[in-house]
Design an enzyme around this catalytic site. Structure first.
Site, PDB file in Angstrom:
ATOM      1  CB  THR A  13      -0.919   0.044   1.244  1.00 61.06           C
ATOM      2  OG1 THR A  13      -0.081  -0.113   2.398  1.00 61.06           O
ATOM      3  CG2 THR A  13      -1.965  -1.050   1.222  1.00 61.06           C
ATOM      4  CD  GLN A  15       7.354   6.943  -3.578  1.00 61.56           C
ATOM      5  OE1 GLN A  15       7.178   8.119  -3.892  1.00 61.56           O
ATOM      6  NE2 GLN A  15       8.519   6.493  -3.127  1.00 61.56           N
ATOM      7  CG  ASP A  16       9.334   2.442  -3.133  1.00 58.96           C
ATOM      8  OD1 ASP A  16       8.998   3.575  -3.517  1.00 58.96           O
ATOM      9  OD2 ASP A  16      10.464   2.189  -2.677  1.00 58.96           O
ATOM     10  CB  ALA A  83       9.891  -0.181   6.541  1.00 60.80           C
ATOM     11  CB  SER A  85       9.318   4.171   5.433  1.00 59.39           C
ATOM     12  OG  SER A  85       8.326   5.104   5.047  1.00 59.39           O
ATOM     13  CB  THR A 128      17.403   3.309   3.360  1.00 59.80           C
ATOM     14  OG1 THR A 128      17.481   4.744   3.365  1.00 59.80           O
ATOM     15  CG2 THR A 128      17.650   2.828   4.778  1.00 59.80           C
ATOM     16  CD  GLU A 130      17.964   8.803   6.870  1.00 61.74           C
ATOM     17  OE1 GLU A 130      18.233   8.655   8.072  1.00 61.74           O
ATOM     18  OE2 GLU A 130      18.021   9.904   6.303  1.00 61.74           O
ATOM     19  CE1 TYR A 156      13.204   3.509   7.342  1.00 64.36           C
ATOM     20  CE2 TYR A 156      14.952   5.049   6.775  1.00 64.36           C
ATOM     21  CZ  TYR A 156      14.035   4.091   6.397  1.00 64.36           C
ATOM     22  OH  TYR A 156      13.950   3.705   5.083  1.00 64.36           O
ATOM     23  CE  LYS A 160      14.015   0.291   5.730  1.00 66.97           C
ATOM     24  NZ  LYS A 160      13.417  -0.712   4.845  1.00 66.97           N
ATOM     25  CG  HIS A 186      12.823   5.893  -4.404  1.00 68.89           C
ATOM     26  ND1 HIS A 186      13.844   5.421  -3.618  1.00 68.89           N
ATOM     27  CD2 HIS A 186      11.767   5.100  -4.172  1.00 68.89           C
ATOM     28  CE1 HIS A 186      13.426   4.376  -2.940  1.00 68.89           C
ATOM     29  NE2 HIS A 186      12.158   4.166  -3.237  1.00 68.89           N
ATOM     30  NE  ARG A 191       8.898  10.045  -0.629  1.00 66.64           N
ATOM     31  CZ  ARG A 191       9.601   9.277   0.177  1.00 66.64           C
ATOM     32  NH1 ARG A 191       9.074   8.190   0.734  1.00 66.64           N
ATOM     33  NH2 ARG A 191      10.869   9.549   0.424  1.00 66.64           N
TER      34      ARG A 191
END
Ligand code: NAP
Ligand code: G4F
Length: 332
Positions: A13, A15-16, A83, A85, A128, A130, A156, A160, A186, A191
């Site tokens: 559900t 964005q990606d 996640a 995110s 990521t 991050e 986060y 990750k 991205h 988004r």
């Protein structure tokens, strides 16, 4: 079943997940998507837009449900996109972030092993940029690569990093086909509004239409390597089509500040004096910030034949134009 390949996507559900399920469907996959919660607010809209996805109820924090999902889907490819995110949210909810974003990966990998299908499954882990942290001492001049030092700066990022290493560990320990994609930011029309680019594109559209007066922001100085999500899911898929699993950075190789994004977004609606529309609120500041992210996508370009299509001005334009259309059509 129509498709030959079967894929299970967590975070469908998000964005990606939306971009990826579209791509997999176009490639003839039978797509299974993990949906959490007894009454997920996004379910109805998701089912209307993506009727071809088989939704399977499960949660990354619930091992029993994950085993059932892996069994039900009989997937050859599992994409772990689920996640917590949002970096800011992770400071306020660090334990939940660890449970979902870190331990959730372990739960899913163990579910695959318990299902007896570890030899048949190709696994993608959504790692990521991050994890790098953006500090001067570990930042190579030509951008972070797969071999750069990690120094995460948020709950986060730390979660990750655990996820990244447990995924690599299952590849090394059990010979599983596990690929990690170290993706730089991205964005796009899907988004979430809680992320800075979409907050800006949506607010600019609303200001242009007279529905909003200001944008309330945190710091405008941080720089990010911003690409388009539609390009990046293609890279994820390519990682699972390789002969051998590995780790790949996906990035544009350019970095721009939040202020630059704002400036271009306002230009799109003919406004030059953008500063007068910005207000500051400490609420959007983070206890520790990632000042500068720049990725080096050389390995992905060489080994996967991947390259981003949408550039920075193209991304800003696409997002503002989408939000102008959406906001013009809605009464609120
Ligand atoms: P997103 O829009 O925030 O989507 C996150 C997804 O995770 C949602 O579908 C959410 O489902 C799901 N989720 C949250 N908690 C869950 C739980 N307990 N069990 C199962 N699912 C859960 O994120 P995104 O931007 O699509 O990113 C996809 C992945 O790539 C994430 O892992 C993210 O950390 C990583 N990543 C993103 C970027 C980026 O720039 N977008 C860059 C690098 C890495 P609900 O709808 O139920 O909330
Ligand atoms: O859009 P952001 O919240 O994204 P951030 O923190 O870079 O994280 C995103 O990209 C990561 C990849 O590097 C992903 F792993 C992660 O899941 C997520 O998708 O914030 C971008 C920058 C930050 O420096 C933030 O402090 O924008 C700054 N910012 C300034 N004002 C703001 C705001 N961010 C948000 N969300 N909201 C603001 O009002």
């Amino acid at each position: 079943m129509v498709g030959e390949n079967r894929a299970l996507v967590t975070g469908i559900t998000g964005q990606d997940g939306q971009h990826l399920c579209e791509l997999l469907n176009a490639k003839g996959y039978e797509v299974f998507g993990l949906i959490r919660g007894q009454r997920n607010a996004r379910r109805e809209a998701f089912e209307a837009e993506f009727p071809f996805v088989h939704l399977v109820e499960a949660d990354l924090t619930d091992p029993t449900s994950l085993l059932a999902a892996v069994r039900a889907s009989e997937a050859d490819e599992v994409y772990n996109l689920g996640a917590i995110s949002h970096v800011g949210y992770s400071f306020r909810n660090p334990q939940l972030t660890a449970d979902v974003t870190a331990k959730g990966v372990l739960n899913l990998l163990e579910a695959i092993r318990s299902s007896g299908r570890a030899d048949q499954v190709r696994f993608y882990q959504a790692s990521t940029s991050e994890m790098f942290g953006g500090l001067d001492y570990n930042r190579p001049g030509n951008g972070y690569t797969e071999d750069s030092l990690f120094h995460p700066r948020s709950p986060y990022g730390v979660a990750k990093l655990y996820a990244h290493w447990i995924a690599r560990n299952y590849r090394e320990s059990y010979g599983m086909f596990v690929a990690t994609g170290i993706l730089f930011n991205h964005e796009g029309e899907r988004r979430g509004l809680e992320f800075v680019t979409r907050k800006i594109s949506n607010s600019v559209a609303r200001i242009h239409l007279g529905k909003q007066q200001h944008i309330v922001m945190g710091t405008l100085d941080p720089k990010r390597d911003w690409g388009y999500a539609g390009d990046y899911v293609e890279g994820m898929w390519r990682m699972l089509q390789q002969d051998k699993p590995g780790d790949w950075v996906l990035a544009t190789g350019e970095t721009h500040s939040v202020a630059e994004f704002i400036e271009l977004a306002f230009k799109e609606v003919g406004i030059d004096n953008w500063q007068q529309y910005i207000k500051y609120d400490e609420r959007f500041m983070r206890p520790s910030e990632v000042d500068l992210l720049l990725g080096n996508p050389e390995r992905a370009e060489k080994e996967l034949g991947w390259k981003r299509e949408v550039d920075f001005p193209g991304l800003v334009k696409l997002m503002v134009q989408h939000d102008l259309g959406m906001e013009s059509a809605s009464q609120n």
